[in-house]
Design a protein around this motif. Sequence first.
Motif, PDB file in Angstrom:
ATOM      1  N   TRP A 292       0.859  -1.176   0.000  1.00 27.68           N
ATOM      2  CA  TRP A 292       0.000   0.000   0.000  1.00 27.68           C
ATOM      3  C   TRP A 292       0.893   1.223   0.000  1.00 27.68           C
ATOM      4  CZ3 TRP A 292      -4.862   1.318  -0.735  1.00 27.68           C
ATOM      5  CH2 TRP A 292      -5.359   2.495  -0.201  1.00 27.68           C
TER       6      TRP A 292
ATOM      7  N   LEU B 270       2.051   4.702   0.927  1.00 27.74           N
ATOM      8  CA  LEU B 270       1.809   5.600   2.052  1.00 27.74           C
ATOM      9  C   LEU B 270       1.734   7.059   1.632  1.00 27.74           C
ATOM     10  CD1 LEU B 270       4.053   4.038   4.819  1.00 27.74           C
ATOM     11  CD2 LEU B 270       1.576   3.917   4.572  1.00 27.74           C
TER      12      LEU B 270
ATOM     13  N   ALA C  61       3.642   0.321   2.682  1.00 24.76           N
ATOM     14  CA  ALA C  61       3.274  -0.426   3.884  1.00 24.76           C
ATOM     15  C   ALA C  61       2.837  -1.815   3.452  1.00 24.76           C
ATOM     16  CB  ALA C  61       2.144   0.272   4.616  1.00 24.76           C
TER      17      ALA C  61
ATOM     18  N   VAL D  94       0.205  -4.883   4.035  1.00 22.43           N
ATOM     19  CA  VAL D  94      -1.118  -5.181   4.565  1.00 22.43           C
ATOM     20  C   VAL D  94      -1.310  -6.694   4.496  1.00 22.43           C
ATOM     21  CG1 VAL D  94      -3.590  -4.839   4.251  1.00 22.43           C
ATOM     22  CG2 VAL D  94      -1.998  -2.972   3.734  1.00 22.43           C
TER      23      VAL D  94
ATOM     24  N   TYR E   8      -9.645  -0.302   4.260  1.00 21.96           N
ATOM     25  CA  TYR E   8      -9.414   0.881   5.098  1.00 21.96           C
ATOM     26  C   TYR E   8     -10.737   1.422   5.647  1.00 21.96           C
ATOM     27  CZ  TYR E   8      -7.488   5.137   6.958  1.00 21.96           C
ATOM     28  OH  TYR E   8      -7.120   6.142   7.811  1.00 21.96           O
TER      29      TYR E   8
ATOM     30  N   GLY F  24      -9.777   1.001   9.121  1.00 15.68           N
ATOM     31  CA  GLY F  24      -8.916   2.166   9.352  1.00 15.68           C
ATOM     32  C   GLY F  24      -7.450   1.761   9.358  1.00 15.68           C
ATOM     33  N   ASP F  25      -6.662   2.423  10.175  1.00 10.65           N
ATOM     34  CA  ASP F  25      -5.226   2.131  10.229  1.00 10.65           C
ATOM     35  C   ASP F  25      -4.922   0.738  10.770  1.00 10.65           C
ATOM     36  OD1 ASP F  25      -4.513   4.574   9.151  1.00 10.65           O
ATOM     37  OD2 ASP F  25      -4.296   5.544  11.107  1.00 10.65           O
ATOM     38  N   LYS F  26      -5.893   0.106  11.392  1.00  9.88           N
ATOM     39  CA  LYS F  26      -5.673  -1.241  11.921  1.00  9.88           C
ATOM     40  C   LYS F  26      -5.520  -2.275  10.804  1.00  9.88           C
ATOM     41  CE  LYS F  26      -7.765  -0.446  16.355  1.00  9.88           C
ATOM     42  NZ  LYS F  26      -8.747  -0.849  17.327  1.00  9.88           N
TER      43      LYS F  26
ATOM     44  N   PHE G 196      -3.268  -2.474   8.840  1.00 11.29           N
ATOM     45  CA  PHE G 196      -1.856  -2.781   8.724  1.00 11.29           C
ATOM     46  C   PHE G 196      -1.381  -3.753   9.805  1.00 11.29           C
ATOM     47  CE2 PHE G 196      -2.323   1.616   7.083  1.00 11.29           C
ATOM     48  CZ  PHE G 196      -1.971   1.361   5.764  1.00 11.29           C
ATOM     49  N   CYS G 197      -2.226  -4.068  10.769  1.00 10.20           N
ATOM     50  CA  CYS G 197      -1.828  -4.882  11.916  1.00 10.20           C
ATOM     51  C   CYS G 197      -1.979  -6.373  11.633  1.00 10.20           C
ATOM     52  CB  CYS G 197      -2.672  -4.519  13.137  1.00 10.20           C
ATOM     53  SG  CYS G 197      -2.488  -2.813  13.647  1.00 10.20           S
TER      54      CYS G 197
END
Length: 170
Positions: free
Chosen positions: A53, A55, A72, A74, A97, A101-103, A105-106
């Motif tokens: 992804w 950034l 990043a 994912v 997303y 959201g930003d999670k 990427f976790c």
Amino acid sequence: VEVCSEEAFWLAGEVTHISKYPFREDTWLEAGHTINASKDFKERFGYDYFAFWDLELSFRPADIEDDVHFLALVPLYEEEREWIVKNNSIAFMYHLYDVYGDKMFCADLPREVCIPDWDEEEQSAQLLMRFLGLNEETLADLLERMEEAEKNGEEITYEQLGMWVQELQE
């Protein structure tokens, strides 16, 4: 993930391994590309692949002609990658997303498979809205204008689209 946890160790190892891929394979990676997760990573976290992804950060170091872009990773499930291959990685990433959201990427986020249920027309509309920064109402108005112009045999240029978008957003 705690910085010193075992999960952090595995994540760092996987990222290090993936970062060497372009050099090992004499290739390049870009936003939208996918890559296999290692067997150990899959067993530990359950994800089969990673997608890259953009950034939207870049800089130009001295003595280098091209910008350096940051990507990043994912984590993806098998079914998600299959959807990406058949459809569109950017559309999938926007959907993911919107949901997480930003999670997104976790890797240690226990999440279910997250497949958009868009048809081809909805997928195109979602991408167009994202790229042009439009809401659904403005997009509908823009598509109506485009349809009218096509009926009248008018050529639609990027300049014309830009003017219409600007008018509709005022």
